[in-house]
Write an enzyme that holds these catalytic residues in place. Sequence first.
Site, short mmCIF file in Angstrom:
data_model
loop_
_atom_site.label_atom_id
_atom_site.label_comp_id
_atom_site.label_asym_id
_atom_site.label_seq_id
_atom_site.Cartn_x
_atom_site.Cartn_y
_atom_site.Cartn_z
N ILE A 246 85.50 -82.87 -8.88
CA ILE A 246 85.80 -84.05 -8.07
C ILE A 246 86.05 -85.16 -9.08
CG2 ILE A 246 84.96 -85.69 -6.35
CD1 ILE A 246 83.29 -83.50 -5.14
N PRO A 247 87.33 -85.48 -9.35
CA PRO A 247 87.70 -86.23 -10.56
C PRO A 247 87.44 -87.73 -10.52
CG PRO A 247 89.65 -85.78 -9.27
CD PRO A 247 88.52 -85.10 -8.56
N CYS A 248 86.16 -88.11 -10.51
CA CYS A 248 85.84 -89.54 -10.54
C CYS A 248 86.23 -90.15 -11.88
CB CYS A 248 84.36 -89.76 -10.25
SG CYS A 248 83.23 -88.80 -11.26
N HIS A 249 86.49 -89.31 -12.89
CA HIS A 249 86.92 -89.83 -14.19
C HIS A 249 88.33 -90.43 -14.12
CE1 HIS A 249 88.39 -85.63 -14.04
NE2 HIS A 249 89.41 -86.08 -14.74
N ARG A 250 89.06 -90.16 -13.05
CA ARG A 250 90.43 -90.66 -12.91
C ARG A 250 90.49 -92.02 -12.21
NH1 ARG A 250 92.86 -84.86 -10.92
NH2 ARG A 250 92.53 -83.77 -12.90
#
Length: 284
Positions: A246-250
């Site tokens: 779940i790409p919260c880094h984006r």
Amino acid sequence: MDLKSNKYHFDKIADTLAFIDKNFKEQPSLDIIAEHINMSPFHFQRLFKDWVGISPKKYLKFISLEYAKNLIKQNNLSLFDTAYETGLSSTSRLHDLFISIEGMTPGEYKNNGANLSIKYSLSETPFGNIFIASTNKGVCNLSFVDEIDTGLEALKKRFPNASYLHQLDPLQLDALQIFQSNWSRIREIKLHLKGTDFQLKVWEALLTIPYGALLTYGGIAEAINLPKASRAVGTAIGNNPIAYLIPCHRVIQKSGQIGGYHWDPIRKKAIIGWEASKIVSDIE
């Protein structure tokens, strides 16, 4: 909007919040709450959502849920007595309240994960060790840690009564392939998420960010049709239990700054750069 109008609306909202906090056991309807501050239900609902970020009904649910959780934790009441004390007409309404907001049944919440079997392991990735855990439904945790005990300790705080087995299973293996493959495999990975309805909406929106792309917190708020909820979006992103998948880094700040990251902002920069380099190499 002028300062006088702002002050008027703030006073109305403050009065509303106090009224709901005091009378939530009566489960007042939208009409009753609007009547209390002498506004039409339509205009009141719009004003409340503008200021608070959620509907009056949703706020009432949150207040009721927190009260019910405290009753279960501190007083060890039965589900029937908890429903009665919270002002809900039946245990089925209490069940629906927990499912819609907490992501689990009241029985599961009370038992803190009892009868839940969780397998876990530690694997290497290009960005350091990652702790991964799964139930029979899917991956329930993915977090960057130095030691396996660190990840297990944090997971046990969420599910203290679950049983744990140190084992790498097929569900975990499917998820870990994301570090060798690319974002197109995400739909083959099963997740078992526990979160509020709002958190699940935010996490679902994160899954739509293309590989190597970036979006702002405001952009996520727009994506879930709550453009004024950027701060709440940031909180939900910070509670994301599934790193990278779940790409919260984006998600970055509007100013272009990278912003915070639960698993170290430096790692976030590394991941963003790694994904960008992958796209460049694919084009070349």
